[in-house]
Design an enzyme around this catalytic site. Structure first.
Site, short mmCIF file in Angstrom:
data_model
loop_
_atom_site.label_atom_id
_atom_site.label_comp_id
_atom_site.label_asym_id
_atom_site.label_seq_id
_atom_site.Cartn_x
_atom_site.Cartn_y
_atom_site.Cartn_z
N HIS A 155 10.11 -16.02 41.04
CA HIS A 155 10.93 -15.22 40.09
C HIS A 155 12.42 -15.31 40.43
CE1 HIS A 155 7.08 -13.21 39.03
NE2 HIS A 155 6.88 -13.28 40.34
N SER A 277 37.41 -29.81 36.09
CA SER A 277 37.69 -29.13 34.83
C SER A 277 39.10 -29.47 34.38
CB SER A 277 37.55 -27.62 35.04
OG SER A 277 38.31 -26.92 34.08
N LYS A 283 37.54 -26.16 40.00
CA LYS A 283 36.16 -26.47 39.65
C LYS A 283 35.67 -27.81 40.20
CE LYS A 283 33.71 -24.38 37.26
NZ LYS A 283 33.72 -24.27 35.80
N ASN A 285 32.11 -29.57 39.28
CA ASN A 285 30.92 -29.30 38.46
C ASN A 285 29.82 -30.33 38.66
OD1 ASN A 285 32.22 -27.10 37.26
ND2 ASN A 285 33.14 -28.39 35.68
#
Ligand code: ARG
Length: 460
Positions: A155, A277, A283, A285
């Protein structure tokens, strides 16, 4: 003039010709088409249906066409209906009447079925080594991380402690099954050679289908001529095996995306395999993995295209089936592109073991082990579970962790606790003691690695 123009009084409408044409995409099967034609002509000559001289002219002519295509001296005619007609027309241009005899005892319906099988057999031959490489990188990384403690999740909540090696070995099992599925698919591609089914209804010529099958490396021939041209199960099986493979790669990609986030910080991708970015300077990514996750939908789409295209078709060949090619070509292209990018990305990725360990030290990942400790002291598991749960609640209230409680605090909840509890619930013990077969204990993961290596070398 098209090859089938005999019964027509007008030229085909230009727009219809474009609409009907498949050469823009089926031209990639030129080598398989030529290979099939050479086998067919060889068989026809052996059976006395074609003269040796015609056969020789056909074989030489086809070889010349293949060479010219590969040397970029011959371009595909965009006006040709498909690759089969293009090659036949080109052959006839080159060698005259012998070229016109090639299509004896054959239809494009069995020809295209053959080309597809040969083509996708070759594609599987390219995909399998990539899968092998992927598994090898995983095995290598798993071997290097049999002691790298990390939380195991259910979960997406921290569950019990495992190692990164253990986690990676789960993916190895998935990819080994993928290899098995693709091999199985290949086996069914090769066990039924369709040429000689004709339009679907056999032929009056004394052909030897077994001989054609042998020449082309098939293990058998299709038993029923209608099924031989109508069957696209192999395309569906392949798209389905590729979809499952992409699903695995996508799950892995999703985890890499999570691991690369500041929230997890379990992994860092090499700069060469990350993107930045245009506005946010900080950033880095994981675009590759996001694209793989995205492209998975595309491969599922290809499978859906094939399933839907086939579901209402009456026997035998229908032109709808021309749509099988772009879908399956797209699926194989996408898979090859994804996996060949994923492999070096994974290989060069840095595993941040310290962060994994830190995450494992939080979240009461040893709460089950605390309960198990009490079970070993004689308490029934259900009661031990209750005590451990109460201690977790107590810790949350006091903003601490189980291993930081004093023995007195523990004893308030159950008097079976003794000094050895601290050893029993330490992270390292929790991992090392999970020795059940298939479990995360380092020696168990080493066994999984050894066993998976054996499976891999038996498969490929
Ligand atoms: N281009 C066709 C295909 O891909 C080849 C078979 C054409 N057969 C026919 N009867 N029109 O399916």
């Amino acid at each position: 003039m098209v090859l089938w123009s005999g019964r027509f009084s007008k030229e085909i409408d230009k727009h219809v010709n474009d609409f009907n044409s498949s050469i823009s995409f089926d031209n990639r099967m030129y080598a398989q088409d030529i290979k099939g034609s050479i086998a067919h002509a060889t068989m026809l000559a052996k059976q006395g249906i074609l003269s040796e001289a015609d056969k020789d002219a056909i074989v030489a002519g086809l070889a010349g066409i293949q060479k010219d295509i590969e040397d970029h001296k011959l371009e595909f005619d965009p006006n040709a209906e498909d690759i089969h007609m293009f090659i036949e027309a080109e052959l006839t241009d080159r060698i005259g009447d012998a070229g016109k005899r090639l299509h004896t005892a054959r239809s494009r319906n069995d020809q295209v079925a053959l080309d597809m099988k040969l083509y996708f057999h070759d594609e599987i031959g390219q995909i399998l080594p990539l899968c092998r490489e992927l598994v090898e990188v995983l095995l290598e990384k798993a071997a290097a991380n049999t002691e790298t403690v990390m939380p195991g999740y259910t979960h997406l909540q921290r569950g019990q402690p495992i190692t990164f090696g253990h986690h990676l070995m789960a993916y190895v099992q998935m990819f080994l099954r993928d290899i098995e599925r693709l091999k199985d698919c290949d086996k069914r591609i090769l066990d039924t050679m369709p040429l000689g089914c004709g339009a679907a209804f056999g032929t009056t010529y004394p052909i030897d289908r077994k001989m054609t099958a042998d020449l082309l490396g098939f293990t058998g021939i299709s038993l029923n001529s209608i099924d031989g041209v109508s069957d696209r199960d192999y395309a569906l099986e392949m798209a389905s095996a590729l979809s499952i493979f992409m699903m695995h790669l996508s799950r892995f990609s999703e985890e890499v995306i999570l691991w690369c986030s500041w929230e997890f910080k379990f992994m860092e991708l090499d700069d060469a395999f990350s993107t930045g970015s245009s506005i946010m300077p900080q950033k880095k990514n994981p675009d590759i993995t996001e694209l793989i996750r995205g492209k998975t939908g595309r491969v599922y789409g290809d499978l859906m295209t094939l399933l839907t295209m086939m579901k209402g078709l009456p026997l035998a060949y229908n032109k709808d089936m021309q749509e099988d090619k772009e879908a399956l070509f797209d699926a194989v292209d996408t898979v090859k592109m994804c996996v060949s990018t994923f492999i070096p990305m994974l290989k060069s990725a840095k595993v941040l073991g310290d962060h994994m360990r830190k995450a494992a030290a939080k979240g009461f990942i040893n709460a089950t082990d605390l309960a198990d400790y009490l079970v070993k002291k004689g308490l029934p598991f259900r009661d031990a579970h209750m005590v451990s749960g109460q201690l977790v609640a107590y810790c949350i209230e006091k903003d601490t962790v189980l291993e930081a409680l004093t023995l007195a605090e523990m004893k308030e909840h159950c008097d079976l606790f003794e000094e050895d509890v601290y050893h029993a619930i330490s992270l390292d013990t929790c991992v090392k003691e999970r020795r059940s077969a298939g479990g995360p204990a380092p020696e168990e993961v080493k066994k999984q690695i050894a066993c998976s290596k054996e499976i891999l070398s038996a498969l490929l």
